[in-house]
Design a protein around this motif. Sequence first.
Motif, PDB file in Angstrom:
ATOM      1  N   SER A   9      79.788  16.359  77.759  1.00  0.00           N
ATOM      2  CA  SER A   9      78.247  17.183  77.681  1.00  0.00           C
ATOM      3  C   SER A   9      77.843  17.176  76.069  1.00  0.00           C
ATOM      4  O   SER A   9      76.710  16.868  75.867  1.00  0.00           O
ATOM      5  CB  SER A   9      78.428  18.417  78.136  1.00  0.00           C
ATOM      6  OG  SER A   9      77.525  19.400  77.757  1.00  0.00           O
ATOM      7  N   LEU A  10      78.690  17.240  75.296  1.00  0.00           N
ATOM      8  CA  LEU A  10      78.324  17.453  73.634  1.00  0.00           C
ATOM      9  C   LEU A  10      77.778  16.241  73.242  1.00  0.00           C
ATOM     10  O   LEU A  10      76.907  16.355  72.419  1.00  0.00           O
ATOM     11  CB  LEU A  10      79.609  17.893  72.835  1.00  0.00           C
ATOM     12  CG  LEU A  10      79.813  19.304  72.297  1.00  0.00           C
ATOM     13  CD1 LEU A  10      80.937  19.142  71.477  1.00  0.00           C
ATOM     14  CD2 LEU A  10      78.512  19.874  71.507  1.00  0.00           C
TER      15      LEU A  10
ATOM     16  N   GLY B 145      78.561  22.543  74.522  1.00  0.00           N
ATOM     17  CA  GLY B 145      78.734  21.731  75.892  1.00  0.00           C
ATOM     18  C   GLY B 145      78.667  22.418  76.777  1.00  0.00           C
ATOM     19  O   GLY B 145      78.239  21.877  78.100  1.00  0.00           O
TER      20      GLY B 145
END
Length: 444
Positions: free
Chosen positions: A116-117, A430
């Motif tokens: 996600s990051l 995230g």
Amino acid sequence: MGYVDSVLEEVTAKNPSEPEFIQAVNEVLESLRPVIEANETKYKKEALLERLVNPERQIKFRVPWVDDNGQVQVNTGYRVQFNGAIGPYKGGLRFHPSVNLGIIKFLGFEQTFKNSLTGLPIGGGKGGSDFDPKGKSDREVMAFCQSFMTELCKYIGPDTDVPAGDIGVGAREIGYLFGQYKRIRSAYEGVLTGKGLSYGGSLARKEATGYGLLYLTQELLNLNGIEIEGKTAIVSGSGNVAIYAIEKACHLGVKCLTCSDSTGWIYDEEGIDIELLKEVKEVKRARLTEYAKARPSAVYHEGRGVWGIKADIALPCATQNELFIEDAKELVKNGVTVVAEGANMPTTIEATKYLMDHQVIFAPGKAANAGGVATSALEMTQNSERLSWTFEEVDQKLQTIMINITRTMDKAAKKYKHPGNYVLGANIAGFEKVADAMSFQGIV
Ligand code: NDP
């Protein structure tokens, strides 16, 4: 009892034989407290945390294969498809005797936030086997990989789940795995990343995790007004991540004094000779004693010891739980400026806390080593386009991604009033995107 505490209690009670998974969930949920507490009613009603800590799917299978003596061997294979809220599952395969379901779950959980990051559309997954490629012939490794993929190929695909390498899974293993997938499925598609350049791999994928680690370290130092050039570093590991971290460190004018493997470590006062290290580890697949034999300035020591050497930058790049509280004390005593995790969860929770309490800049693995998976996503894009980008193009995109990750976690830490706490910043940044996607997609 608060929501976070009740979920932590449940995870601990339900997974008693999975200490690494419990450790990872604790580390993440503890740092998510500010954002969870601000949205507690909504998240609780949706059971968002309970869904976040339970993998969407866990696959466990038998892997029989025949060794060079004609003896049948049996290993266990795993694929944990942890969270597909923001994209197809993506995460490496680990072949190491220590692999069990708890280790794969911890890695898949971490992978969800890491992916996600990166800002790219990839969900979290991880897999592997307790097979040990060390000391096996190429034919034995091929027999194992073919048997492993014969089962795994039922559950993966370019739009569902795209594995890559990790400990014990490098170019050789990915080649055998890809060959068997193509043969069984009759499809030439981007189902694995870390592929060879002649069959759909991306330039700079091999270098990406180590290079990305240094790009992030450089940017973190910049944010803190420190120039990276001229600094010294201590590195653990001598595998894919460690080798390319050392190479990029050299490019940036950092002198790396150490590297290690599972039996011992090297102290090289003149700085690690990267070409020699590659020759020993990538070509000869030999032990580090061979490095010391060929290099008069290097001393080989049995066992552990890297963290006792004085340096500005510490880069743990071997495996989980390899930097303990005693090591953290030693690092602080020696005036270390930054610790950036190349490996996944190499620093224990206690050691992480000690470093942060003593004003050491600490970059968690899910941010610091995200360059590997980010470049894997770039490999997926090239496969979909049926194009290959140049090394410089991929490397440039990698640099941009790592700088963005650094700034994103810095911003999140400041937003939640913990400036400089990059563990909290990375976890929250995230988490927010994954939680948002999960909420929008309903109860699945
Ligand atoms: P490799 O198999 O290439 O290298 C691993 C290195 O760590 C080797 O030097 C190995 O020594 C050492 N090592 C492994 N297990 C132990 C142990 N139990 N104790 C001490 N040393 C050990 O793996 P990678 O470099 O790919 O991975 C290293 C770490 O980075 C892992 O945590 C992995 O999950 C993480 N990572 C890797 C990415 C990648 O793109 N490859 C991406 C993101 C994270 P020996 O040779 O003696 O076993």
